[in-house]
Design a protein around this motif. Structure first.
Motif, PDB file in Angstrom:
ATOM      1  N   GLN A   1       0.857  -1.188   0.000  1.00 38.79           N
ATOM      2  CA  GLN A   1       0.000   0.000   0.000  1.00 38.79           C
ATOM      3  C   GLN A   1       0.895   1.242   0.000  1.00 38.79           C
ATOM      4  OE1 GLN A   1      -3.695   0.251   1.107  1.00 38.79           O
ATOM      5  NE2 GLN A   1      -3.880  -1.806   0.303  1.00 38.79           N
ATOM      6  N   TYR A   2       0.500   2.224  -0.786  1.00 39.43           N
ATOM      7  CA  TYR A   2       1.225   3.491  -0.875  1.00 39.43           C
ATOM      8  C   TYR A   2       0.306   4.615  -0.413  1.00 39.43           C
ATOM      9  CZ  TYR A   2       4.488   0.997  -3.951  1.00 39.43           C
ATOM     10  OH  TYR A   2       5.392   0.117  -4.486  1.00 39.43           O
ATOM     11  N   LYS A   3       0.856   5.575   0.304  1.00 39.86           N
ATOM     12  CA  LYS A   3       0.054   6.702   0.782  1.00 39.86           C
ATOM     13  C   LYS A   3      -0.264   7.683  -0.338  1.00 39.86           C
ATOM     14  CE  LYS A   3       1.485   6.408   5.547  1.00 39.86           C
ATOM     15  NZ  LYS A   3       2.224   6.942   6.661  1.00 39.86           N
ATOM     16  N   ALA A   4       0.630   7.813  -1.312  1.00 38.60           N
ATOM     17  CA  ALA A   4       0.456   8.799  -2.385  1.00 38.60           C
ATOM     18  C   ALA A   4       0.347   8.116  -3.747  1.00 38.60           C
ATOM     19  CB  ALA A   4       1.630   9.778  -2.394  1.00 38.60           C
ATOM     20  N   HIS A   5      -0.466   8.686  -4.618  1.00 37.04           N
ATOM     21  CA  HIS A   5      -0.641   8.202  -5.981  1.00 37.04           C
ATOM     22  C   HIS A   5       0.702   8.171  -6.709  1.00 37.04           C
ATOM     23  CE1 HIS A   5      -1.861   8.619 -10.268  1.00 37.04           C
ATOM     24  NE2 HIS A   5      -2.806   7.766  -9.910  1.00 37.04           N
ATOM     25  N   ALA A   6       1.477   9.226  -6.556  1.00 33.94           N
ATOM     26  CA  ALA A   6       2.784   9.310  -7.232  1.00 33.94           C
ATOM     27  C   ALA A   6       3.717   8.194  -6.764  1.00 33.94           C
ATOM     28  CB  ALA A   6       3.420  10.673  -6.983  1.00 33.94           C
ATOM     29  N   SER A   7       3.645   7.843  -5.503  1.00 34.91           N
ATOM     30  CA  SER A   7       4.483   6.753  -4.982  1.00 34.91           C
ATOM     31  C   SER A   7       4.102   5.416  -5.613  1.00 34.91           C
ATOM     32  CB  SER A   7       4.360   6.661  -3.465  1.00 34.91           C
ATOM     33  OG  SER A   7       4.800   7.847  -2.857  1.00 34.91           O
ATOM     34  N   ALA A   8       2.804   5.194  -5.805  1.00 32.47           N
ATOM     35  CA  ALA A   8       2.348   3.966  -6.458  1.00 32.47           C
ATOM     36  C   ALA A   8       2.840   3.921  -7.908  1.00 32.47           C
ATOM     37  CB  ALA A   8       0.829   3.865  -6.394  1.00 32.47           C
ATOM     38  N   LEU A   9       2.789   5.067  -8.598  1.00 33.08           N
ATOM     39  CA  LEU A   9       3.305   5.120  -9.974  1.00 33.08           C
ATOM     40  C   LEU A   9       4.798   4.834 -10.004  1.00 33.08           C
ATOM     41  CD1 LEU A   9       1.376   8.218 -11.381  1.00 33.08           C
ATOM     42  CD2 LEU A   9       0.928   5.789 -11.844  1.00 33.08           C
ATOM     43  N   ASN A  10       5.535   5.341  -9.021  1.00 34.80           N
ATOM     44  CA  ASN A  10       6.964   5.034  -8.925  1.00 34.80           C
ATOM     45  C   ASN A  10       7.184   3.541  -8.689  1.00 34.80           C
ATOM     46  OD1 ASN A  10       7.765   7.681  -9.313  1.00 34.80           O
ATOM     47  ND2 ASN A  10       7.916   8.134  -7.128  1.00 34.80           N
ATOM     48  N   GLY A  11       6.299   2.929  -7.905  1.00 39.01           N
ATOM     49  CA  GLY A  11       6.378   1.487  -7.669  1.00 39.01           C
ATOM     50  C   GLY A  11       6.187   0.702  -8.957  1.00 39.01           C
ATOM     51  N   ILE A  12       5.248   1.133  -9.776  1.00 31.72           N
ATOM     52  CA  ILE A  12       5.024   0.482 -11.076  1.00 31.72           C
ATOM     53  C   ILE A  12       6.262   0.610 -11.956  1.00 31.72           C
ATOM     54  CG2 ILE A  12       3.706   0.650 -13.235  1.00 31.72           C
ATOM     55  CD1 ILE A  12       1.244   1.327 -11.439  1.00 31.72           C
ATOM     56  N   ASP A  13       6.856   1.796 -11.993  1.00 33.26           N
ATOM     57  CA  ASP A  13       8.087   1.983 -12.769  1.00 33.26           C
ATOM     58  C   ASP A  13       9.202   1.081 -12.253  1.00 33.26           C
ATOM     59  OD1 ASP A  13       6.975   3.848 -14.479  1.00 33.26           O
ATOM     60  OD2 ASP A  13       7.707   5.577 -13.346  1.00 33.26           O
ATOM     61  N   SER A  14       9.262   0.933 -10.941  1.00 41.77           N
ATOM     62  CA  SER A  14      10.285   0.075 -10.338  1.00 41.77           C
ATOM     63  C   SER A  14      10.077  -1.388 -10.728  1.00 41.77           C
ATOM     64  CB  SER A  14      10.260   0.242  -8.814  1.00 41.77           C
ATOM     65  OG  SER A  14      11.309  -0.480  -8.223  1.00 41.77           O
ATOM     66  N   VAL A  15       8.825  -1.839 -10.767  1.00 43.48           N
ATOM     67  CA  VAL A  15       8.545  -3.210 -11.211  1.00 43.48           C
ATOM     68  C   VAL A  15       8.986  -3.376 -12.660  1.00 43.48           C
ATOM     69  CG1 VAL A  15       6.716  -4.873 -11.745  1.00 43.48           C
ATOM     70  CG2 VAL A  15       6.668  -3.624  -9.579  1.00 43.48           C
ATOM     71  N   ARG A  16       8.658  -2.418 -13.509  1.00 46.88           N
ATOM     72  CA  ARG A  16       9.043  -2.500 -14.929  1.00 46.88           C
ATOM     73  C   ARG A  16      10.555  -2.643 -15.077  1.00 46.88           C
ATOM     74  NH1 ARG A  16       4.775   1.933 -16.520  1.00 46.88           N
ATOM     75  NH2 ARG A  16       3.209   0.616 -17.505  1.00 46.88           N
ATOM     76  N   LYS A  17      11.300  -1.842 -14.319  1.00 44.35           N
ATOM     77  CA  LYS A  17      12.771  -1.847 -14.432  1.00 44.35           C
ATOM     78  C   LYS A  17      13.383  -3.086 -13.810  1.00 44.35           C
ATOM     79  CE  LYS A  17      12.967   3.165 -14.317  1.00 44.35           C
ATOM     80  NZ  LYS A  17      13.097   4.313 -13.430  1.00 44.35           N
ATOM     81  N   ASN A  18      12.898  -3.481 -12.635  1.00 44.62           N
ATOM     82  CA  ASN A  18      13.534  -4.571 -11.900  1.00 44.62           C
ATOM     83  C   ASN A  18      13.127  -5.956 -12.377  1.00 44.62           C
ATOM     84  OD1 ASN A  18      15.308  -3.464  -9.622  1.00 44.62           O
ATOM     85  ND2 ASN A  18      13.485  -2.175  -9.534  1.00 44.62           N
ATOM     86  N   ALA A  19      11.991  -6.080 -13.056  1.00 42.72           N
ATOM     87  CA  ALA A  19      11.546  -7.395 -13.530  1.00 42.72           C
ATOM     88  C   ALA A  19      12.558  -8.020 -14.483  1.00 42.72           C
ATOM     89  CB  ALA A  19      10.182  -7.278 -14.209  1.00 42.72           C
TER      90      ALA A  19
END
Length: 114
Positions: A32-50
């Motif tokens: 869970q992320y408190k901010a929308h922008a943090s969740a979007l950063n999490g998605i970018d991190s999944v894309r890069k780290n996968a």
């Protein structure tokens, strides 16, 4: 059919996402992320780290089922799978994230949530 990230807002006001395979099955879930922008950063991190060597760690749970986590370069878990009956199935789940995450579309449903 390609995968997609589904971003949602929980009833507690926090954001989370799932990575869905082409068949609509959840293959990775975020924290869970408190901010929308943090969740979007999490998605970018999944894309890069996968696609990064050594980013997946398959684990056995106390009930004998298997799951995997995807970790960022700093070791932080950025996503976790569902439970699988076998080690082989969990490894196939890792492969599915590897195939789908880099080019998965974003379906942002967080604005429509209460």
């Amino acid at each position: 059919m390609s995968g997609k990230f589904q971003l949602k807002k929980s009833s507690n006001g926090q954001f989370h996402f799932n990575l869905l395979a082409g068949n609509g099955q959840v293959i990775l879930s975020s924290e869970q992320y408190k901010a929308h922008a943090s969740a979007l950063n999490g998605i970018d991190s999944v894309r890069k780290n996968a696609v990064r060597e050594g980013a997946f760690e398959v684990k056995e749970s106390s009930n004998g089922k298997y799951f995997f986590v995807l970790k960022a370069t700093n070791g932080q878990v950025i996503g976790q799978s569902q439970m699988y009956a076998s080690l082989h199935s969990a490894e196939q789940g890792c492969d599915s994230v590897l195939r789908h995450a880099p080019n998965a579309a974003l379906q942002d449903e967080s604005a429509s949530a209460a």
